[in-house]
Write an enzyme that holds these catalytic residues in place. Structure first.
Site, PDB file in Angstrom:
ATOM      1  N   ILE A  91       0.836  -1.196   0.000  1.00  0.00           N
ATOM      2  CA  ILE A  91       0.000   0.000   0.000  1.00  0.00           C
ATOM      3  C   ILE A  91       0.873   1.248   0.000  1.00  0.00           C
ATOM      4  O   ILE A  91       1.812   1.364   0.794  1.00  0.00           O
ATOM      5  CB  ILE A  91      -0.928   0.000   1.235  1.00  0.00           C
ATOM      6  CG1 ILE A  91      -1.847  -1.229   1.172  1.00  0.00           C
ATOM      7  CG2 ILE A  91      -1.733   1.296   1.321  1.00  0.00           C
ATOM      8  CD1 ILE A  91      -2.565  -1.524   2.460  1.00  0.00           C
ATOM      9  N   CYS A  92       0.548   2.171  -0.886  1.00  0.00           N
ATOM     10  CA  CYS A  92       1.235   3.458  -0.978  1.00  0.00           C
ATOM     11  C   CYS A  92       0.401   4.482  -0.211  1.00  0.00           C
ATOM     12  O   CYS A  92      -0.629   4.947  -0.697  1.00  0.00           O
ATOM     13  CB  CYS A  92       1.375   3.847  -2.453  1.00  0.00           C
ATOM     14  SG  CYS A  92       2.235   5.399  -2.697  1.00  0.00           S
ATOM     15  N   LEU A  93       0.816   4.770   1.015  1.00  0.00           N
ATOM     16  CA  LEU A  93       0.077   5.679   1.895  1.00  0.00           C
ATOM     17  C   LEU A  93       1.104   6.458   2.713  1.00  0.00           C
ATOM     18  O   LEU A  93       2.010   5.865   3.304  1.00  0.00           O
ATOM     19  CB  LEU A  93      -0.844   4.856   2.811  1.00  0.00           C
ATOM     20  CG  LEU A  93      -1.735   5.610   3.786  1.00  0.00           C
ATOM     21  CD1 LEU A  93      -2.737   6.507   3.067  1.00  0.00           C
ATOM     22  CD2 LEU A  93      -2.481   4.621   4.681  1.00  0.00           C
TER      23      LEU A  93
END
Length: 160
Positions: A91-93
């Site tokens: 996840i890109c967060l």
């Protein structure tokens, strides 16, 4: 006992006392039946009134030895369809990125709520997979259809 283990035991206690409705998160069991506090399986429900509402989405949370100085890695299953999820499932967060918004005070509860928010509100400025990002930006009909199909696959998701 390491600072990481102490913090993770505290996170587990906090989670068991107070976690958001519909979410679940547990450390995995090792072959000998003990708990591995550095690897958790969790389920994140889609928020009501979004394309994601029908499903509960599985993630694996892996805490590094340097936690809480360094953020955990959080992954959906490989191939998960979302503009901000890499093909590997990572996840890109920003709150999971130590160069961006990670702070050691961020809790497991804040992480899973942040991921739930990201599901329904992708960040178009941080694309992680081309097909989902392109559909989100330019072909809402295809994007919505794929999200609804994916939600159906996770309607009754749980793990033991």
């Amino acid at each position: 006992m390491s600072l990481t283990k102490i913090r993770l035991q505290e996170e587990r206690k906090l989670w068991r006392k107070d976690h958001p409705f519909g979410f679940f998160a547990k450390p995995v069991k090792t072959a000998d039946g003990s708990l591995d506090l550095t690897t958790w399986k969790a389920g994140i429900p889609g928020r009501d009134n979004t394309l994601w509402a029908e499903g509960t989405y599985p993630v694996t949370i892996t805490f590094p030895d340097e936690y809480p100085s360094k953020p955990p890695k959080v992954k959906f299953p490989a191939g998960f369809y979302h503009p901000n999820v890499y093909p590997s499932g990572t996840i890109c967060l920003s709150i999971l990125n130590e160069e961006q918004d990670w702070r050691p005070a961020i809790t497991l509860k804040q992480i899973v709520l942040g991921i739930q928010e990201l599901l329904g509100n992708p960040n178009p400025d941080s694309p992680a997979q081309e097909p989902a990002w392109r559909a989100f930006a330019k072909d809402k009909v295809t994007y919505e259809k794929k999200i609804k199909e994916q939600a159906k696959r996770y309607v009754n998701y749980s793990f033991n």
